[in-house]
Design an enzyme around this catalytic site. Sequence first.
Site, PDB file in Angstrom:
ATOM      1  N   CYS A  76     -10.977   3.573   0.469  1.00 54.10           N
ATOM      2  CA  CYS A  76      -9.529   3.700   0.673  1.00 54.10           C
ATOM      3  C   CYS A  76      -9.191   2.816   1.862  1.00 54.10           C
ATOM      4  O   CYS A  76      -9.929   2.801   2.862  1.00 54.10           O
ATOM      5  CB  CYS A  76      -9.184   5.159   0.974  1.00 54.10           C
ATOM      6  SG  CYS A  76      -7.520   5.393   1.655  1.00 54.10           S
ATOM      7  N   HIS A 113      -7.101   2.975   4.134  1.00 58.62           N
ATOM      8  CA  HIS A 113      -6.806   3.637   5.405  1.00 58.62           C
ATOM      9  C   HIS A 113      -8.079   3.854   6.243  1.00 58.62           C
ATOM     10  O   HIS A 113      -8.020   3.883   7.471  1.00 58.62           O
ATOM     11  CB  HIS A 113      -6.165   5.016   5.178  1.00 58.62           C
ATOM     12  CG  HIS A 113      -4.708   4.962   4.818  1.00 58.62           C
ATOM     13  ND1 HIS A 113      -4.264   4.587   3.575  1.00 58.62           N
ATOM     14  CD2 HIS A 113      -3.596   5.247   5.552  1.00 58.62           C
ATOM     15  CE1 HIS A 113      -2.939   4.650   3.542  1.00 58.62           C
ATOM     16  NE2 HIS A 113      -2.502   5.038   4.737  1.00 58.62           N
ATOM     17  N   ASP A 144       0.876  -1.188   0.000  1.00 54.30           N
ATOM     18  CA  ASP A 144       0.000   0.000   0.000  1.00 54.30           C
ATOM     19  C   ASP A 144       0.906   1.229   0.000  1.00 54.30           C
ATOM     20  O   ASP A 144       2.118   1.118   0.224  1.00 54.30           O
ATOM     21  CB  ASP A 144      -0.883  -0.014   1.264  1.00 54.30           C
ATOM     22  CG  ASP A 144      -1.780   1.224   1.373  1.00 54.30           C
ATOM     23  OD1 ASP A 144      -2.327   1.660   0.343  1.00 54.30           O
ATOM     24  OD2 ASP A 144      -1.918   1.774   2.478  1.00 54.30           O
ATOM     25  N   SER A 145       0.304   2.386  -0.190  1.00 54.36           N
ATOM     26  CA  SER A 145       1.064   3.638  -0.092  1.00 54.36           C
ATOM     27  C   SER A 145       1.597   3.829   1.328  1.00 54.36           C
ATOM     28  O   SER A 145       2.501   4.620   1.548  1.00 54.36           O
ATOM     29  CB  SER A 145       0.157   4.815  -0.433  1.00 54.36           C
ATOM     30  OG  SER A 145      -0.879   4.900   0.527  1.00 54.36           O
ATOM     31  N   GLU A 162      -1.995   7.701   9.169  1.00 55.32           N
ATOM     32  CA  GLU A 162      -0.533   7.544   9.124  1.00 55.32           C
ATOM     33  C   GLU A 162       0.131   8.082  10.394  1.00 55.32           C
ATOM     34  O   GLU A 162       1.188   7.618  10.803  1.00 55.32           O
ATOM     35  CB  GLU A 162       0.042   8.267   7.900  1.00 55.32           C
ATOM     36  CG  GLU A 162      -0.270   7.591   6.582  1.00 55.32           C
ATOM     37  CD  GLU A 162       0.476   6.281   6.380  1.00 55.32           C
ATOM     38  OE1 GLU A 162       1.675   6.230   6.673  1.00 55.32           O
ATOM     39  OE2 GLU A 162      -0.160   5.295   5.946  1.00 55.32           O
ATOM     40  N   CYS A 177      -4.489  -1.224  -1.987  1.00 57.21           N
ATOM     41  CA  CYS A 177      -4.637   0.217  -2.105  1.00 57.21           C
ATOM     42  C   CYS A 177      -5.569   0.493  -3.284  1.00 57.21           C
ATOM     43  O   CYS A 177      -5.281   0.063  -4.406  1.00 57.21           O
ATOM     44  CB  CYS A 177      -3.256   0.820  -2.368  1.00 57.21           C
ATOM     45  SG  CYS A 177      -3.259   2.583  -2.712  1.00 57.21           S
TER      46      CYS A 177
HETATM   47  N1  DGL Z   1      -4.719   3.413   1.082  1.00 57.80           N
HETATM   48  C1  DGL Z   1      -4.834   3.919  -0.210  1.00 57.80           C
HETATM   49  C2  DGL Z   1      -6.122   3.626  -0.907  1.00 57.80           C
HETATM   50  O1  DGL Z   1      -6.724   2.629  -0.635  1.00 57.80           O
HETATM   51  C3  DGL Z   1      -4.166   5.172  -0.625  1.00 57.80           C
HETATM   52  C4  DGL Z   1      -4.161   6.324   0.283  1.00 57.80           C
HETATM   53  C5  DGL Z   1      -3.221   7.374  -0.231  1.00 57.80           C
HETATM   54  O2  DGL Z   1      -2.020   7.118  -0.213  1.00 57.80           O
HETATM   55  O3  DGL Z   1      -3.684   8.435  -0.681  1.00 57.80           O
HETATM   56  O4  DGL Z   1      -6.536   4.366  -1.773  1.00 57.80           O
END
Ligand code: DGL
Length: 281
Positions: A191, A193, A17-18, A159, A80
Amino acid sequence: METGRILDRRHPLGVFDSGLGGLSVLREIRLMMPAEDVLYYADNAFCPYGLRDPREIRERTVLISRLLLEQGAKAIVVACNTASAMAIEHLREIFPGIAFVGLEPAVKPAVKLTRSRRVGVLATPRTVAGERLRWLIETHANGVEVRTVAATGLVELVEAGVLSGEAVTEALGPLLDPMLEAGVDVIVLGCTHYPFLRAEIEAYVGSDVAVIDSGVAIARRTLAVLSRFDLDREHQAAGWLRLMTSDDAETVGPIARMLMTEDASMESVPVDVVVAVADRR
Ligand code: DGL
């Protein structure tokens, strides 16, 4: 194009993931496939992807995938939504013969679930602006009104390990109020997160609004893909987990541990090699 890898069910599964959002997907994978060894890569030094140029996202995902494959990954879960939307086709082209499992916002289940026939999708600016989500909605909305909201700020909170309190409520208000005013009764967390903010989101919207994500569905899909290629592990022993970050492990590690239900240490493994010309599209 990179070919010629030997795949073996004893090899680990790669997940990336990011940043730490993909740990919400990892949790479901660990629950469903406890015997699998897992390599998890968090690209924290480049997080958030949601505000980055699509070409840069593609470049990062190629580098990370290559690292995971060099470490023996037998398949890769792109945990992600943003990276899946921007890069998964590119990854399949660069690494043919490798199974990439991608993520998409749970629009289809939301459309089935809604009674008010109004659904909200909360995702990163990149995902909201992307073709993939537009296509998903056009193909599956079935007359249901789907409102997309490009969220900024939520990824940064997760984060930083801030999962509740005033900062979260303040960030959620402007994103969720328009959805509630429009009468949505299902909100899709588009997302990886956002599931870490689920308790706050549910408290904010109240019990008449369902909040759903893609974590379990992606774990199920991963299992199906591994079984299809005879790559799933059959023995019962608990698999190991290796956590890597492109950022400082001393800073990221404690936050990762806070978000996880199992203990694992994190190491810094930067992947900053210049991308080969052939990979630049
Ligand atoms: N967790 C990521 C997603 O599902 C990306 C969040 C990000 O880095 O902007 O989109």
